[in-house]
Enzyme design. Structure first.
Site, PDB file in Angstrom:
ATOM      1  CE  LYS A 230      40.793 -34.700 -31.755  1.00 49.33           C
ATOM      2  NZ  LYS A 230      40.701 -33.479 -32.544  1.00 49.33           N
ATOM      3  NE  ARG A 265      46.578 -33.618 -36.078  1.00 51.15           N
ATOM      4  CZ  ARG A 265      46.594 -34.136 -34.850  1.00 51.15           C
ATOM      5  NH1 ARG A 265      45.532 -34.758 -34.374  1.00 51.15           N
ATOM      6  NH2 ARG A 265      47.682 -34.026 -34.110  1.00 51.15           N
TER       7      ARG A 265
HETATM    8  N1  HH2 Z   1      43.491 -32.485 -32.831  1.00 52.12           N
HETATM    9  C1  HH2 Z   1      44.539 -32.625 -31.999  1.00 52.12           C
HETATM   10  C2  HH2 Z   1      45.753 -31.975 -32.238  1.00 52.12           C
HETATM   11  N2  HH2 Z   1      45.917 -31.237 -33.352  1.00 52.12           N
HETATM   12  N3  HH2 Z   1      45.057 -30.337 -35.349  1.00 52.12           N
HETATM   13  C3  HH2 Z   1      44.033 -30.167 -36.197  1.00 52.12           C
HETATM   14  N4  HH2 Z   1      44.178 -29.411 -37.293  1.00 52.12           N
HETATM   15  N5  HH2 Z   1      42.812 -30.756 -35.984  1.00 52.12           N
HETATM   16  C4  HH2 Z   1      42.574 -31.533 -34.893  1.00 52.12           C
HETATM   17  O1  HH2 Z   1      41.439 -32.033 -34.740  1.00 52.12           O
HETATM   18  C5  HH2 Z   1      43.647 -31.721 -33.955  1.00 52.12           C
HETATM   19  C6  HH2 Z   1      44.898 -31.091 -34.226  1.00 52.12           C
HETATM   20  C7  HH2 Z   1      44.377 -33.451 -30.761  1.00 52.12           C
HETATM   21  O2  HH2 Z   1      44.686 -34.790 -31.010  1.00 52.12           O
HETATM   22  P1  HH2 Z   1      46.115 -35.485 -30.748  1.00 52.12           P
HETATM   23  O3  HH2 Z   1      47.219 -34.821 -31.461  1.00 52.12           O
HETATM   24  O4  HH2 Z   1      45.945 -36.918 -31.068  1.00 52.12           O
HETATM   25  O5  HH2 Z   1      46.318 -35.359 -29.186  1.00 52.12           O
HETATM   26  P2  HH2 Z   1      47.138 -34.338 -28.273  1.00 52.12           P
HETATM   27  O6  HH2 Z   1      46.635 -32.957 -28.511  1.00 52.12           O
HETATM   28  O7  HH2 Z   1      46.840 -34.827 -26.876  1.00 52.12           O
HETATM   29  O8  HH2 Z   1      48.584 -34.445 -28.627  1.00 52.12           O
END
Ligand code: HH2
Length: 288
Positions: A230, A265
Site C-alpha cells: 500500500k 492479506r
Molecule cells: N484492501 C484492499 C482490498 N480489500 N479487504 C480487507 N479486508 N482489508 C484490506 O486492507 C483490503 C481489502 C485494497 O487492496 P487491493 O485488493 O490490493 O487493491 P484494489 O482495491 O485496488 O483491488
C-alpha cells in the site's frame, strides 16, 4: 491481551476451514484497475494459475475481488463483478477442490453467487454497511466474515481523512459492526475484524493503528491486516512501484503478528509466509 492469549483467537479454533496458526490470505484481483495487480488476472486461466501458485506457496485463503476499492476507484455493476469472479472460483476449485476461497465484495448478490460457486468466506470492506442484505447472506451461509473499517467511500476517502482518536474510533466501529453482525445471526466465532489500512487514513493514521494494534486484538476476534504494497509503505520506503514494496510489507506483517494479528492479506505469499514461520518460531507460539 497477551501475545499468547491473542494466539488463541487464531481462526481455526472453531469451525473455520483453515488450520491453526497465522493465515496468509493471498490476493487475487480479477479487475482491470486494482492498484497493484490490476489487469494481470482478468483472464480466468491466468487467474487460476496465479491461485495455484499462491496455494503452492502456502496461502491459507485466496481472496478474490472483482471490483477495485483503491482510492479514487468507481464501483462496478454487480453483474460485471459476478461475471469476473464466478468463473475464476469455479476454475480454481475444479483444479484444487481443497482451496479455501474468500470473496472480496460488499454486494450480497456477488457474495451469494460466490458462496454457491464454493467460496467459504466473505470479505466485506464496508463491514456489512454496503448492502442491507449482506448480513443475512453471511448468517444463512454460516461462513466467516471479515468486517473492515473504512472512513468514507473509495472514490473520496483519501481527501483529508480526519479522526479525533483514530485507534479509539476504529476500535469502537469494529466493536459495533461485530455486534451488528452477531445480532443478525452471524456466529461470534465467524467474525474477523480489520482496521482497514489505507481506507480513509493518512500515513500517521495507518501508523497509529499498526502501533496500537493490541487495542483491536483486545476486542477478542481474529484480526486481519491488509497492508500489502500500500501507499503508506511507498511513502516510508520511497518505493514508487507497488509491486516492489514487498520488504516493507513483510515488516508490517511481522510486527502486526507480534501484536496479535493472525490473518495477513498479501500479494506476495511466499515472502510473508516464510517471515511468519520464522517470527512464529521466535515468538514460540506455533512452531511445535
Ligand atoms: N484492501 C484492499 C482490498 N480489500 N479487504 C480487507 N479486508 N482489508 C484490506 O486492507 C483490503 C481489502 C485494497 O487492496 P487491493 O485488493 O490490493 O487493491 P484494489 O482495491 O485496488 O483491488
Amino acid at each position: 491481551m497477551s501475545r499468547k492469549e491473542a494466539a488463541s483467537n487464531t481462526p481455526g479454533a472453531g469451525t473455520q476451514p483453515w488450520s491453526p496458526g497465522p493465515v496468509v490470505v493471498g490476493i487475487l484481483n480479477v479487475t482491470p484497475d486494482s492498484f497493484s495487480d490490476g489487469g494481470d488476472f482478468l483472464d480466468p486461466e491466468a487467474a487460476a494459475s496465479h491461485a495455484a501458485n499462491m496455494l503452492d506457496e502456502g496461502t491459507g485463503i485466496i481472496d478474490i475481488g472483482g471490483e477495485s476499492t483503491r482510492p479514487g476507484s468507481d464501483p462496478v455493476l454487480q453483474s460485471e463483478e459476478i461475471q469476473r469472479v464466478v468463473p475464476v472460483i469455479e476454475r480454481i476449485l475444479a483444479a484444487r477442490p481443497e482451496a479455501v476461497i474468500s470473496v472480496d465484495t460488499y454486494h450480497s448478490a456477488m457474495a451469494t453467487a460466490a458462496l454457491e460457486a464454493g467460496a467459504r468466506v466473505v470479505n466485506d470492506v464496508t463491514a456489512l454497511r454496503g448492502d442491507p442484505r449482506m448480513a443475512a447472506v453471511v448468517a444463512d451461509a454460516r461462513c466467516p466474515v471479515i468486517l473492515m473499517h473504512m472512513q468514507g467511500k473509495p472514490k473520496t476517502m483519501q481527501r483529508e481523512p480526519r479522526y479525533e482518536d483514530v485507534v479509539g474510533e476504529v476500535r469502537g466501529f469494529l466493536a459495533r459492526r461485530a455486534e451488528h453482525a452477531i445480532a443478525a445471526g452471524v456466529g461470534p466465532e465467524d467474525v474477523i475484524v480489520d482496521p482497514g489500512i489505507g481506507f480513509g487514513k493518512t500515513l500517521d493514521h495507518n501508523l497509529a493503528l499498526l502501533r496500537n494494534l493490541e487495542a483491536i486484538v483486545d476486542l477478542g476476534f481474529p484480526v486481519l491486516v491488509g497492508a500489502s504494497r500500500k501507499t503508506f509503505i511507498g511513502k516510508l520506503t520511497g518505493v514508487d512501484e507497488a509491486s516492489d514494496r514487498v520488504f516493507g510489507t513483510v515488516a508490517t506483517t511481522v510486527l502486526a503478528y507480534e501484536k496479535g494479528a493472525t490473518l495477513f492479506r498479501v500479494h506476495d505469499v511466499r515472502a510473508n509466509r516464510e517471515a511468519l514461520a520464522v517470527a512464529g518460531a521466535i515468538l514460540d507460539t506455533f512452531h511445535r
